[in-house]
Write a protein that holds these residues in place. Structure first.
Motif, PDB file in Angstrom:
ATOM      1  N   PRO A 173       0.978  -1.089  -0.097  1.00  0.00           N
ATOM      2  CA  PRO A 173       0.048   0.001   0.181  1.00  0.00           C
ATOM      3  C   PRO A 173       0.786   1.285   0.056  1.00  0.00           C
ATOM      4  O   PRO A 173       0.328   2.229  -0.459  1.00  0.00           O
ATOM      5  N   VAL A 174       2.192   1.050   0.582  1.00  0.00           N
ATOM      6  CA  VAL A 174       2.959   2.355   0.346  1.00  0.00           C
ATOM      7  C   VAL A 174       3.517   2.304  -0.899  1.00  0.00           C
ATOM      8  O   VAL A 174       3.582   3.603  -1.601  1.00  0.00           O
ATOM      9  N   TYR A 175       4.314   1.354  -1.417  1.00  0.00           N
ATOM     10  CA  TYR A 175       5.076   1.606  -2.693  1.00  0.00           C
ATOM     11  C   TYR A 175       4.316   1.303  -3.984  1.00  0.00           C
ATOM     12  O   TYR A 175       4.786   1.729  -4.986  1.00  0.00           O
ATOM     13  N   LEU A 176       2.970   0.853  -4.002  1.00  0.00           N
ATOM     14  CA  LEU A 176       2.205   0.567  -5.186  1.00  0.00           C
ATOM     15  C   LEU A 176       2.044   1.990  -5.567  1.00  0.00           C
ATOM     16  O   LEU A 176       2.215   2.190  -6.905  1.00  0.00           O
ATOM     17  N   PRO A 177       1.388   2.930  -5.063  1.00  0.00           N
ATOM     18  CA  PRO A 177       1.078   4.339  -5.564  1.00  0.00           C
ATOM     19  C   PRO A 177       2.281   4.759  -5.912  1.00  0.00           C
ATOM     20  O   PRO A 177       2.076   5.701  -7.190  1.00  0.00           O
ATOM     21  N   LEU A 178       3.413   4.756  -5.370  1.00  0.00           N
ATOM     22  CA  LEU A 178       4.469   5.204  -5.763  1.00  0.00           C
ATOM     23  C   LEU A 178       5.033   4.788  -7.270  1.00  0.00           C
ATOM     24  O   LEU A 178       5.477   5.728  -8.005  1.00  0.00           O
ATOM     25  N   THR A 179       4.929   3.524  -7.312  1.00  0.00           N
ATOM     26  CA  THR A 179       5.372   2.873  -8.366  1.00  0.00           C
ATOM     27  C   THR A 179       4.375   3.384  -9.488  1.00  0.00           C
ATOM     28  O   THR A 179       4.778   3.524 -10.786  1.00  0.00           O
ATOM     29  N   GLU A 180       3.049   3.278  -9.194  1.00  0.00           N
ATOM     30  CA  GLU A 180       2.019   3.803 -10.427  1.00  0.00           C
ATOM     31  C   GLU A 180       2.397   5.407 -11.132  1.00  0.00           C
ATOM     32  O   GLU A 180       2.436   5.459 -12.020  1.00  0.00           O
ATOM     33  N   LEU A 181       2.727   6.118  -9.992  1.00  0.00           N
ATOM     34  CA  LEU A 181       2.956   7.465 -10.464  1.00  0.00           C
ATOM     35  C   LEU A 181       4.269   7.445 -11.289  1.00  0.00           C
ATOM     36  O   LEU A 181       4.359   8.391 -12.358  1.00  0.00           O
ATOM     37  N   LEU A 182       5.222   6.982 -10.600  1.00  0.00           N
ATOM     38  CA  LEU A 182       6.529   6.761 -11.596  1.00  0.00           C
ATOM     39  C   LEU A 182       6.420   6.429 -12.836  1.00  0.00           C
ATOM     40  O   LEU A 182       6.862   7.055 -14.034  1.00  0.00           O
ATOM     41  N   ALA A 183       5.584   5.231 -12.838  1.00  0.00           N
ATOM     42  CA  ALA A 183       5.462   4.582 -14.150  1.00  0.00           C
ATOM     43  C   ALA A 183       4.488   5.482 -15.322  1.00  0.00           C
ATOM     44  O   ALA A 183       4.979   5.707 -16.647  1.00  0.00           O
ATOM     45  N   GLU A 184       3.523   6.031 -14.596  1.00  0.00           N
ATOM     46  CA  GLU A 184       2.760   7.130 -15.336  1.00  0.00           C
ATOM     47  C   GLU A 184       3.558   8.219 -15.781  1.00  0.00           C
ATOM     48  O   GLU A 184       3.394   8.555 -17.122  1.00  0.00           O
ATOM     49  N   TYR A 185       4.664   8.765 -15.029  1.00  0.00           N
ATOM     50  CA  TYR A 185       5.296  10.008 -15.448  1.00  0.00           C
ATOM     51  C   TYR A 185       6.197   9.521 -16.635  1.00  0.00           C
ATOM     52  O   TYR A 185       6.439  10.147 -17.572  1.00  0.00           O
ATOM     53  N   VAL A 186       6.998   8.465 -16.247  1.00  0.00           N
ATOM     54  CA  VAL A 186       7.935   7.836 -17.403  1.00  0.00           C
ATOM     55  C   VAL A 186       7.437   7.531 -18.615  1.00  0.00           C
ATOM     56  O   VAL A 186       7.857   8.010 -19.660  1.00  0.00           O
ATOM     57  N   LYS A 187       6.029   6.911 -18.741  1.00  0.00           N
ATOM     58  CA  LYS A 187       5.405   6.546 -20.007  1.00  0.00           C
ATOM     59  C   LYS A 187       5.017   7.972 -20.596  1.00  0.00           C
ATOM     60  O   LYS A 187       5.199   8.164 -21.768  1.00  0.00           O
ATOM     61  N   SER A 188       4.767   8.947 -19.958  1.00  0.00           N
ATOM     62  CA  SER A 188       4.270   9.927 -20.607  1.00  0.00           C
ATOM     63  C   SER A 188       5.400  10.898 -21.035  1.00  0.00           C
ATOM     64  O   SER A 188       5.413  11.568 -22.271  1.00  0.00           O
ATOM     65  N   ALA A 189       6.437  10.725 -20.079  1.00  0.00           N
ATOM     66  CA  ALA A 189       7.807  11.479 -20.782  1.00  0.00           C
ATOM     67  C   ALA A 189       8.299  10.912 -21.862  1.00  0.00           C
ATOM     68  O   ALA A 189       8.772  11.568 -22.854  1.00  0.00           O
ATOM     69  N   ALA A 190       8.465   9.634 -21.991  1.00  0.00           N
ATOM     70  CA  ALA A 190       8.742   8.651 -23.033  1.00  0.00           C
ATOM     71  C   ALA A 190       7.997   9.066 -24.351  1.00  0.00           C
ATOM     72  O   ALA A 190       8.608   9.117 -25.593  1.00  0.00           O
ATOM     73  N   THR A 191       6.566   9.565 -24.331  1.00  0.00           N
ATOM     74  CA  THR A 191       6.084   9.778 -25.553  1.00  0.00           C
ATOM     75  C   THR A 191       5.577  11.155 -25.745  1.00  0.00           C
ATOM     76  O   THR A 191       4.882  11.786 -26.388  1.00  0.00           O
ATOM     77  N   GLY A 192       6.363  11.990 -24.725  1.00  0.00           N
ATOM     78  CA  GLY A 192       6.462  13.481 -24.789  1.00  0.00           C
ATOM     79  C   GLY A 192       5.131  14.280 -24.440  1.00  0.00           C
ATOM     80  O   GLY A 192       4.859  15.284 -24.954  1.00  0.00           O
ATOM     81  N   THR A 193       4.311  13.518 -23.462  1.00  0.00           N
ATOM     82  CA  THR A 193       3.008  14.343 -22.896  1.00  0.00           C
ATOM     83  C   THR A 193       3.329  14.347 -21.540  1.00  0.00           C
ATOM     84  O   THR A 193       2.123  14.657 -21.124  1.00  0.00           O
ATOM     85  N   ALA A 194       4.448  14.426 -20.922  1.00  0.00           N
ATOM     86  CA  ALA A 194       4.370  14.713 -19.424  1.00  0.00           C
ATOM     87  C   ALA A 194       3.895  16.260 -19.151  1.00  0.00           C
ATOM     88  O   ALA A 194       4.366  17.116 -19.588  1.00  0.00           O
ATOM     89  N   GLY A 195       2.748  16.359 -18.282  1.00  0.00           N
ATOM     90  CA  GLY A 195       2.506  17.498 -18.104  1.00  0.00           C
ATOM     91  C   GLY A 195       2.983  18.234 -16.747  1.00  0.00           C
ATOM     92  O   GLY A 195       2.594  18.296 -16.056  1.00  0.00           O
ATOM     93  N   VAL A 196       4.272  18.873 -16.821  1.00  0.00           N
ATOM     94  CA  VAL A 196       4.983  19.602 -15.950  1.00  0.00           C
ATOM     95  C   VAL A 196       4.667  20.946 -16.196  1.00  0.00           C
ATOM     96  O   VAL A 196       5.007  21.520 -17.253  1.00  0.00           O
ATOM     97  N   LYS A 197       4.264  21.668 -15.175  1.00  0.00           N
ATOM     98  CA  LYS A 197       4.035  23.195 -15.117  1.00  0.00           C
ATOM     99  C   LYS A 197       5.379  23.935 -15.529  1.00  0.00           C
ATOM    100  O   LYS A 197       6.421  23.599 -14.603  1.00  0.00           O
ATOM    101  N   ALA A 198       5.510  24.901 -16.026  1.00  0.00           N
ATOM    102  CA  ALA A 198       6.861  25.732 -16.244  1.00  0.00           C
ATOM    103  C   ALA A 198       6.936  26.389 -15.074  1.00  0.00           C
ATOM    104  O   ALA A 198       5.988  26.646 -14.353  1.00  0.00           O
ATOM    105  N   GLY A 199       8.193  26.973 -14.739  1.00  0.00           N
ATOM    106  CA  GLY A 199       8.546  27.891 -13.785  1.00  0.00           C
ATOM    107  C   GLY A 199       9.310  26.962 -12.607  1.00  0.00           C
ATOM    108  O   GLY A 199       9.056  25.744 -12.518  1.00  0.00           O
ATOM    109  N   GLY A 200       9.730  27.740 -11.554  1.00  0.00           N
ATOM    110  CA  GLY A 200      10.403  27.520 -10.501  1.00  0.00           C
ATOM    111  C   GLY A 200      11.645  26.949 -10.537  1.00  0.00           C
ATOM    112  O   GLY A 200      12.090  26.578 -11.807  1.00  0.00           O
TER     113      GLY A 200
END
Length: 200
Positions: A173-200
């Protein structure tokens, strides 16, 4: 790719000797500002992590990833099992780690935290894109598949599960949501669709 996010991700998948809770809260704050779509999964992990003491979280990590592990965080194992290609991949990643001056410590060069750290040192280009698309993304999919299956089995057989299996599954229950979010981010980054806000 968002290097700051990768730094946070690398930290939370390392052995939590410095305290997982603080790292998770830093990641939660960062995602809330920069990647809102992922913030909810970090919050879910925090709710579960807060149920345990720091010492218990260390035990949970060891049971889940080290001692008769439920799942390995070594990418080469996820991709190739015990085939010879695993050694070739490990040597390739080791070369990249050395080229970018990454200290892998006591872990293998292809361990998830070390690969995430490596990606923070690499610029966009063939080596990084290949590492993400051909190794990190599919390995994370395998890790996520194992953990998702284990969660279903844990939910279905909680009362009849042996003690060592309960210990191993306690961290899901601790690491499954963390793995999900990382997998989601990496998949979107690999396809060029990662939604990161600019700035900061």
């Amino acid at each position: 790719m968002d290097k700051r996010f990768l730094e946070f991700a690398s930290r939370i998948f390392k052995y939590p000797s410095t305290g997982l809770g603080n790292s998770l809260r830093e990641l939660e704050a960062y995602c809330a500002e920069k990647i809102p779509s992922l913030a909810g999964k970090v919050s879910a992990a925090i709710r579960e992590a807060d149920k345990f003491t720091p010492a218990e979280l260390e035990e949970i990590y060891a049971d889940l990833f080290y001692i008769k592990p439920l799942v390995s965080l070594d990418l080469g194992y996820q991709l190739f099992g015990d085939e010879r290609k695993r050694v070739e991949f490990l040597l390739h990643v080791k070369g990249l780690q050395q080229r970018h001056s990454v200290d892998c410590g006591t872990e293998l060069p292809d361990s998830l935290p070390n690969v995430l750290t490596l990606l923070t040192r690499m610029e966009a280009g063939e080596d990084r894109d290949e590492l993400v698309g051909m190794a990190l993304a599919p390995a994370l999919a395998e890790i996520l598949s194992v953990m998702t299956k284990a969660k279903r089995e844990k939910d279905a057989r909680e009362n009849g599960t042996k003690d060592h299996e309960k210990r191993r599954s306690k961290g899901i229950p601790v690491y499954l949501p963390l793995t999900e979010l990382l997998a989601e981010y990496v998949k979107s980054a690999a396809t060029g669709t990662a939604g990161v806000k600019a700035g900061g």
